[in-house]
Design a protein around this motif. Structure first.
Motif, PDB file in Angstrom:
ATOM      1  N   GLY A  85      22.282  -0.900  35.360  1.00 28.11           N
ATOM      2  CA  GLY A  85      21.235  -0.254  34.563  1.00 28.11           C
ATOM      3  C   GLY A  85      19.977  -0.020  35.371  1.00 28.11           C
ATOM      4  N   VAL A  86      19.578  -1.033  36.159  1.00 29.45           N
ATOM      5  CA  VAL A  86      18.398  -0.895  37.018  1.00 29.45           C
ATOM      6  C   VAL A  86      18.602   0.221  38.035  1.00 29.45           C
ATOM      7  N   LEU A  87      19.729   0.189  38.722  1.00 34.37           N
ATOM      8  CA  LEU A  87      19.992   1.175  39.777  1.00 34.37           C
ATOM      9  C   LEU A  87      20.144   2.585  39.211  1.00 34.37           C
ATOM     10  N   THR A  88      20.713   2.694  38.005  1.00 38.01           N
ATOM     11  CA  THR A  88      20.869   4.009  37.382  1.00 38.01           C
ATOM     12  C   THR A  88      19.516   4.680  37.184  1.00 38.01           C
ATOM     13  N   THR A  89      18.494   3.878  36.860  1.00 38.34           N
ATOM     14  CA  THR A  89      17.152   4.426  36.652  1.00 38.34           C
ATOM     15  C   THR A  89      16.397   4.601  37.965  1.00 38.34           C
ATOM     16  N   VAL A  90      16.434   3.591  38.822  1.00 32.42           N
ATOM     17  CA  VAL A  90      15.706   3.645  40.092  1.00 32.42           C
ATOM     18  C   VAL A  90      16.175   4.821  40.941  1.00 32.42           C
ATOM     19  N   LEU A  91      17.471   5.099  40.923  1.00 32.57           N
ATOM     20  CA  LEU A  91      18.040   6.166  41.751  1.00 32.57           C
ATOM     21  C   LEU A  91      18.163   7.494  41.012  1.00 32.57           C
ATOM     22  N   ASN A  92      17.618   7.567  39.795  1.00 32.06           N
ATOM     23  CA  ASN A  92      17.693   8.788  38.993  1.00 32.06           C
ATOM     24  C   ASN A  92      16.521   9.712  39.333  1.00 32.06           C
ATOM     25  N   PRO A  93      16.765  10.846  40.004  1.00 35.52           N
ATOM     26  CA  PRO A  93      15.662  11.743  40.378  1.00 35.52           C
ATOM     27  C   PRO A  93      14.936  12.325  39.175  1.00 35.52           C
ATOM     28  N   LYS A  94      15.622  12.422  38.042  1.00 37.26           N
ATOM     29  CA  LYS A  94      15.005  12.950  36.830  1.00 37.26           C
ATOM     30  C   LYS A  94      13.800  12.109  36.422  1.00 37.26           C
ATOM     31  N   VAL A  95      13.918  10.792  36.562  1.00 32.76           N
ATOM     32  CA  VAL A  95      12.829   9.883  36.194  1.00 32.76           C
ATOM     33  C   VAL A  95      11.643  10.060  37.136  1.00 32.76           C
ATOM     34  N   ALA A  96      11.923  10.072  38.442  1.00 32.10           N
ATOM     35  CA  ALA A  96      10.850  10.206  39.428  1.00 32.10           C
ATOM     36  C   ALA A  96      10.116  11.537  39.275  1.00 32.10           C
ATOM     37  N   VAL A  97      10.872  12.612  39.087  1.00 35.13           N
ATOM     38  CA  VAL A  97      10.247  13.938  38.944  1.00 35.13           C
ATOM     39  C   VAL A  97       9.427  14.009  37.665  1.00 35.13           C
ATOM     40  N   PHE A  98       9.903  13.374  36.601  1.00 36.80           N
ATOM     41  CA  PHE A  98       9.147  13.374  35.343  1.00 36.80           C
ATOM     42  C   PHE A  98       7.781  12.732  35.539  1.00 36.80           C
ATOM     43  N   TYR A  99       7.758  11.566  36.165  1.00 38.42           N
ATOM     44  CA  TYR A  99       6.495  10.874  36.374  1.00 38.42           C
ATOM     45  C   TYR A  99       5.570  11.671  37.296  1.00 38.42           C
ATOM     46  N   LEU A 100       6.107  12.175  38.392  1.00 41.11           N
ATOM     47  CA  LEU A 100       5.271  12.902  39.355  1.00 41.11           C
ATOM     48  C   LEU A 100       4.772  14.226  38.795  1.00 41.11           C
ATOM     49  N   SER A 101       5.548  14.826  37.885  1.00 40.35           N
ATOM     50  CA  SER A 101       5.164  16.120  37.312  1.00 40.35           C
ATOM     51  C   SER A 101       4.183  15.974  36.156  1.00 40.35           C
ATOM     52  N   PHE A 102       4.383  14.967  35.314  1.00 38.60           N
ATOM     53  CA  PHE A 102       3.611  14.864  34.084  1.00 38.60           C
ATOM     54  C   PHE A 102       2.367  14.002  34.200  1.00 38.60           C
ATOM     55  N   PHE A 103       2.442  12.929  34.937  1.00 40.09           N
ATOM     56  CA  PHE A 103       1.283  12.044  35.015  1.00 40.09           C
ATOM     57  C   PHE A 103       0.019  12.766  35.489  1.00 40.09           C
ATOM     58  N   PRO A 104       0.073  13.532  36.587  1.00 44.82           N
ATOM     59  CA  PRO A 104      -1.156  14.210  37.054  1.00 44.82           C
ATOM     60  C   PRO A 104      -1.724  15.185  36.036  1.00 44.82           C
ATOM     61  N   TYR A 105      -0.853  15.782  35.215  1.00 40.33           N
ATOM     62  CA  TYR A 105      -1.314  16.751  34.228  1.00 40.33           C
ATOM     63  C   TYR A 105      -2.154  16.091  33.137  1.00 40.33           C
ATOM     64  N   PHE A 106      -1.798  14.883  32.750  1.00 35.08           N
ATOM     65  CA  PHE A 106      -2.494  14.199  31.653  1.00 35.08           C
ATOM     66  C   PHE A 106      -3.622  13.284  32.132  1.00 35.08           C
ATOM     67  N   ILE A 107      -3.638  12.956  33.420  1.00 31.40           N
ATOM     68  CA  ILE A 107      -4.663  12.060  33.950  1.00 31.40           C
ATOM     69  C   ILE A 107      -5.887  12.847  34.409  1.00 31.40           C
ATOM     70  N   LYS A 108      -7.065  12.425  33.965  1.00 23.62           N
ATOM     71  CA  LYS A 108      -8.313  13.076  34.362  1.00 23.62           C
ATOM     72  C   LYS A 108      -9.351  12.002  34.702  1.00 23.62           C
ATOM     73  N   PRO A 109     -10.075  12.197  35.798  1.00 24.87           N
ATOM     74  CA  PRO A 109     -11.075  11.200  36.217  1.00 24.87           C
ATOM     75  C   PRO A 109     -12.085  10.851  35.135  1.00 24.87           C
ATOM     76  N   GLU A 110     -12.444  11.838  34.277  1.00 21.38           N
ATOM     77  CA  GLU A 110     -13.456  11.563  33.250  1.00 21.38           C
ATOM     78  C   GLU A 110     -12.960  10.604  32.168  1.00 21.38           C
ATOM     79  N   TYR A 111     -11.650  10.365  32.132  1.00 21.15           N
ATOM     80  CA  TYR A 111     -11.100   9.429  31.153  1.00 21.15           C
ATOM     81  C   TYR A 111     -11.155   7.979  31.645  1.00 21.15           C
TER      82      TYR A 111
END
Length: 211
Positions: free
Chosen positions: A118-144
């Motif tokens: 279960g751990v390896l399925t997530t750690v090695l899943n590119p879908k998870v990494a791309v989701f975080y790298l794509s979405f986090f910067p969009y919602f994160i703003k310094p003024e927050y």
């Protein structure tokens, strides 16, 4: 902290992503059907730990990158838009994987191995990494406030949604799988609904203003 309205949009994106076919979902459903709910829950615990691994890496990484190279946001946002469009296409393309496509060739593994897979399925899943790298910067703003704390806030939101959905899937995997097998029309509705939401999120991200 990130405003509730922005968190709501992120939660919607996380929900759509977690119900889209992928290695984690297919593994959980297959394991739950072939080896029982207990094995499914152990596998789910491993998957959640894999999510935490990604969250910690992305939180520390984004804190450094967004302050050192602010203009990288536009590049990441563009990649995120194309990624969402790709997922929308994958949801409705001919001969695509169904929501409850399962594997029947899994061995009867012990709890320790179930957790590790279960751990390896997530750690090695590119879908998870791309989701975080794509979405986090969009919602994160310094003024927050703190970028690191905002990353953790998004991470906790995503993990909570993923755990809740996958927990329900493990408990009802056999019944829901049988329902979709007998009612293929609902599978088509699910696919087009998912594609529509992904397209909406892609458009919203595309027209958003730069930081």
């Amino acid at each position: 902290m990130i405003p509730l309205k922005e968190i709501s949009y992120f939660a919607l994106a996380a929900l759509v992503l977690v119900i889209s076919p992928g290695p984690n979902m297919i593994y959980l459903i297959s394991r739950s059907i072939t080896q029982g709910r207990k094995s499914g829950l152990i596998s789910l615990a491993g998957i959640m730990c894999g999510f935490l691994f990604h969250i910690i890496l992305v939180s520390f990484g984004l804190t450094a990158v967004l302050f050192a190279v602010p203009f990288v946001y536009s590049t990441i946002k563009t990649l995120g838009v194309f990624y969402l469009l790709y997922l929308a296409y994958q949801a409705v393309k001919p001969n695509g994987k169904g929501l409850f496509e399962t594997r029947t060739d899994l061995s009867n593994d012990k709890p320790g191995k179930l957790f590790k897979i279960g751990v390896l399925t997530t750690v090695l899943n590119p879908k998870v990494a791309v989701f975080y790298l794509s979405f986090f910067p969009y919602f994160i703003k310094p003024e927050y406030g703190s970028v690191f704390l905002q990353s953790l806030q998004l991470g906790i939101t995503q993990v909570s949604i993923s755990f809740t959905v996958n927990f329900l899937i493990v408990l009802t995997a056999a019944q829901v799988s049988l329902f979709f097998a007998k009612n293929p029309t609902w599978v088509k509705i699910q696919k087009w609904f998912m594609a529509s939401v992904l397209l909406m999120l892609a458009l919203k991200m595309a027209v958003s203003k730069e930081k």
